[in-house]
Write a protein that holds these residues in place. Structure first.
Motif, PDB file in Angstrom:
ATOM      1  N   LEU A   5      11.816  -1.369   7.532  1.00  0.00           N
ATOM      2  CA  LEU A   5      12.864  -2.314   7.139  1.00  0.00           C
ATOM      3  C   LEU A   5      12.269  -3.676   6.801  1.00  0.00           C
ATOM      4  CD1 LEU A   5      15.623  -1.322   9.721  1.00  0.00           C
ATOM      5  CD2 LEU A   5      15.399  -0.600   7.319  1.00  0.00           C
ATOM      6  N   THR A   6      11.244  -4.085   7.551  1.00  0.00           N
ATOM      7  CA  THR A   6      10.549  -5.340   7.237  1.00  0.00           C
ATOM      8  C   THR A   6       9.864  -5.238   5.883  1.00  0.00           C
ATOM      9  OG1 THR A   6      10.226  -5.849   9.571  1.00  0.00           O
ATOM     10  CG2 THR A   6       8.715  -6.911   8.014  1.00  0.00           C
ATOM     11  N   LEU A   7       9.197  -4.122   5.645  1.00  0.00           N
ATOM     12  CA  LEU A   7       8.529  -3.886   4.365  1.00  0.00           C
ATOM     13  C   LEU A   7       9.528  -3.953   3.215  1.00  0.00           C
ATOM     14  CD1 LEU A   7       6.032  -2.882   2.682  1.00  0.00           C
ATOM     15  CD2 LEU A   7       6.871  -0.582   3.138  1.00  0.00           C
ATOM     16  N   ALA A  12      14.502   4.981   9.178  1.00  0.00           N
ATOM     17  CA  ALA A  12      13.460   4.020   8.819  1.00  0.00           C
ATOM     18  C   ALA A  12      13.156   3.165  10.044  1.00  0.00           C
ATOM     19  CB  ALA A  12      13.937   3.148   7.662  1.00  0.00           C
ATOM     20  N   THR A  13      11.882   2.943  10.314  1.00  0.00           N
ATOM     21  CA  THR A  13      11.481   2.144  11.475  1.00  0.00           C
ATOM     22  C   THR A  13      11.665   0.649  11.165  1.00  0.00           C
ATOM     23  OG1 THR A  13       9.193   1.959  10.743  1.00  0.00           O
ATOM     24  CG2 THR A  13       9.752   3.865  12.148  1.00  0.00           C
ATOM     25  N   GLN A  55       7.381   6.839  -1.972  1.00  0.00           N
ATOM     26  CA  GLN A  55       7.650   6.620  -0.556  1.00  0.00           C
ATOM     27  C   GLN A  55       8.571   5.416  -0.357  1.00  0.00           C
ATOM     28  OE1 GLN A  55       4.091   6.682   1.835  1.00  0.00           O
ATOM     29  NE2 GLN A  55       3.341   8.542   0.851  1.00  0.00           N
ATOM     30  N   LEU A  56       8.415   4.380  -1.183  1.00  0.00           N
ATOM     31  CA  LEU A  56       9.332   3.239  -1.109  1.00  0.00           C
ATOM     32  C   LEU A  56      10.752   3.673  -1.453  1.00  0.00           C
ATOM     33  CD1 LEU A  56       7.218   0.379  -2.731  1.00  0.00           C
ATOM     34  CD2 LEU A  56       7.939   0.563  -0.334  1.00  0.00           C
ATOM     35  N   ARG A  57      10.866   4.535  -2.424  1.00  0.00           N
ATOM     36  CA  ARG A  57      12.198   5.049  -2.804  1.00  0.00           C
ATOM     37  C   ARG A  57      12.811   5.827  -1.645  1.00  0.00           C
ATOM     38  NH1 ARG A  57      13.978   9.592  -6.867  1.00  0.00           N
ATOM     39  NH2 ARG A  57      16.188   9.096  -6.954  1.00  0.00           N
ATOM     40  N   VAL A  58      12.018   6.648  -0.982  1.00  0.00           N
ATOM     41  CA  VAL A  58      12.503   7.407   0.175  1.00  0.00           C
ATOM     42  C   VAL A  58      12.993   6.452   1.253  1.00  0.00           C
ATOM     43  CG1 VAL A  58      11.791   8.906   2.086  1.00  0.00           C
ATOM     44  CG2 VAL A  58      11.155   9.485  -0.263  1.00  0.00           C
ATOM     45  N   LEU A  59      12.212   5.425   1.553  1.00  0.00           N
ATOM     46  CA  LEU A  59      12.612   4.466   2.582  1.00  0.00           C
ATOM     47  C   LEU A  59      13.901   3.745   2.199  1.00  0.00           C
ATOM     48  CD1 LEU A  59       9.141   2.965   3.541  1.00  0.00           C
ATOM     49  CD2 LEU A  59      10.542   4.587   4.864  1.00  0.00           C
ATOM     50  N   THR A  60      14.021   3.397   0.931  1.00  0.00           N
ATOM     51  CA  THR A  60      15.238   2.735   0.458  1.00  0.00           C
ATOM     52  C   THR A  60      16.443   3.656   0.615  1.00  0.00           C
ATOM     53  OG1 THR A  60      13.962   1.406  -1.117  1.00  0.00           O
ATOM     54  CG2 THR A  60      16.321   1.623  -1.541  1.00  0.00           C
ATOM     55  N   LEU A  61      16.293   4.907   0.232  1.00  0.00           N
ATOM     56  CA  LEU A  61      17.391   5.873   0.354  1.00  0.00           C
ATOM     57  C   LEU A  61      17.791   6.074   1.809  1.00  0.00           C
ATOM     58  CD1 LEU A  61      16.232   8.555  -2.249  1.00  0.00           C
ATOM     59  CD2 LEU A  61      18.268   7.097  -2.422  1.00  0.00           C
ATOM     60  N   ILE A  62      16.798   6.245   2.667  1.00  0.00           N
ATOM     61  CA  ILE A  62      17.073   6.509   4.081  1.00  0.00           C
ATOM     62  C   ILE A  62      17.711   5.292   4.752  1.00  0.00           C
ATOM     63  CG2 ILE A  62      15.973   6.943   6.312  1.00  0.00           C
ATOM     64  CD1 ILE A  62      14.008   8.764   4.769  1.00  0.00           C
ATOM     65  N   GLN A 117       0.809  -1.206   0.000  1.00  0.00           N
ATOM     66  CA  GLN A 117       0.000   0.000   0.000  1.00  0.00           C
ATOM     67  C   GLN A 117       0.851   1.268   0.000  1.00  0.00           C
ATOM     68  OE1 GLN A 117      -3.303  -0.143  -0.403  1.00  0.00           O
ATOM     69  NE2 GLN A 117      -3.068  -2.349  -0.523  1.00  0.00           N
ATOM     70  N   VAL A 118       2.155   1.120  -0.077  1.00  0.00           N
ATOM     71  CA  VAL A 118       3.054   2.264  -0.024  1.00  0.00           C
ATOM     72  C   VAL A 118       3.381   2.688  -1.458  1.00  0.00           C
ATOM     73  CG1 VAL A 118       5.281   3.101   0.821  1.00  0.00           C
ATOM     74  CG2 VAL A 118       4.002   1.408   2.146  1.00  0.00           C
ATOM     75  N   PRO A 119       3.145   3.963  -1.794  1.00  0.00           N
ATOM     76  CA  PRO A 119       3.427   4.443  -3.148  1.00  0.00           C
ATOM     77  C   PRO A 119       4.920   4.320  -3.493  1.00  0.00           C
ATOM     78  CG  PRO A 119       2.082   6.024  -1.943  1.00  0.00           C
ATOM     79  CD  PRO A 119       2.532   4.994  -0.955  1.00  0.00           C
TER      80      PRO A 119
END
Length: 154
Positions: free
Chosen positions: A98-100, A93-94, A35-42, A30-32
């Protein structure tokens, strides 16, 4: 050595197909994609703050901050004081994020493997060798072009 004129076009088409395969695996979440790219970068850059994220995304800091607000609201991101300079805020990232990301990577690999399983083993091996060579060539530094002395005398 001569290469087929359409090699770059074939690679571009294959890259588009690969992206479609990867995106199909990501579509279950459900994550656009942004936002997935942001999480990957962070997650790969623990020192990142909002300004650094904005630079990585090539957006203005206010846009990066709004992205972070949305991720924080869903529990995928935390803003924490930088221990070296408490005026700075790091993006973290929480555990849920990280699990996602781990689940997404596993789903993407399964989707790619599903396609690979429909290819002959020899073709898979040739593809592996070609991708490794392509990766090496892409990361090699390009020598600077020396000015043409004939062009300078004009």
């Amino acid at each position: 050595m001569e290469r087929p004129a359409d090699l770059a076009a074939a690679i571009d088409a294959a890259a588009g197909t690969l992206i479609a395969v990867l995106d199909s695996a990501a579509a279950r979440h459900q994550v656009p994609p942004t936002q997935l790219r942001v999480l990957t970068l962070i997650s790969s850059r623990p020192e990142t703050n909002v300004n650094g994220l904005a630079e990585l995304l090539d957006v203005v800091p206010s846009s990066a901050s709004r992205l972070c607000d949305r991720l924080e609201a869903t529990g995928l991101l935390r803003r924490v004081p930088d221990p070296r300079d408490r005026r700075e805020v790091r993006l973290v990232a929480t555990a849920a994020a990280l699990t996602l990301l781990r689940q997404l990577a596993e789903q993407r690999q399964r989707a790619v493997q599903s396609v690979l399983d429909r290819m002959p083993a020899r073709t898979q091996h040739d593809l592996l060798l070609a991708l490794v060579a392509f990766g090496r060539a892409a990361t090699q530094s390009v020598p600077e072009q020396q000015p043409d002395p004939a062009a300078q005398t004009a």
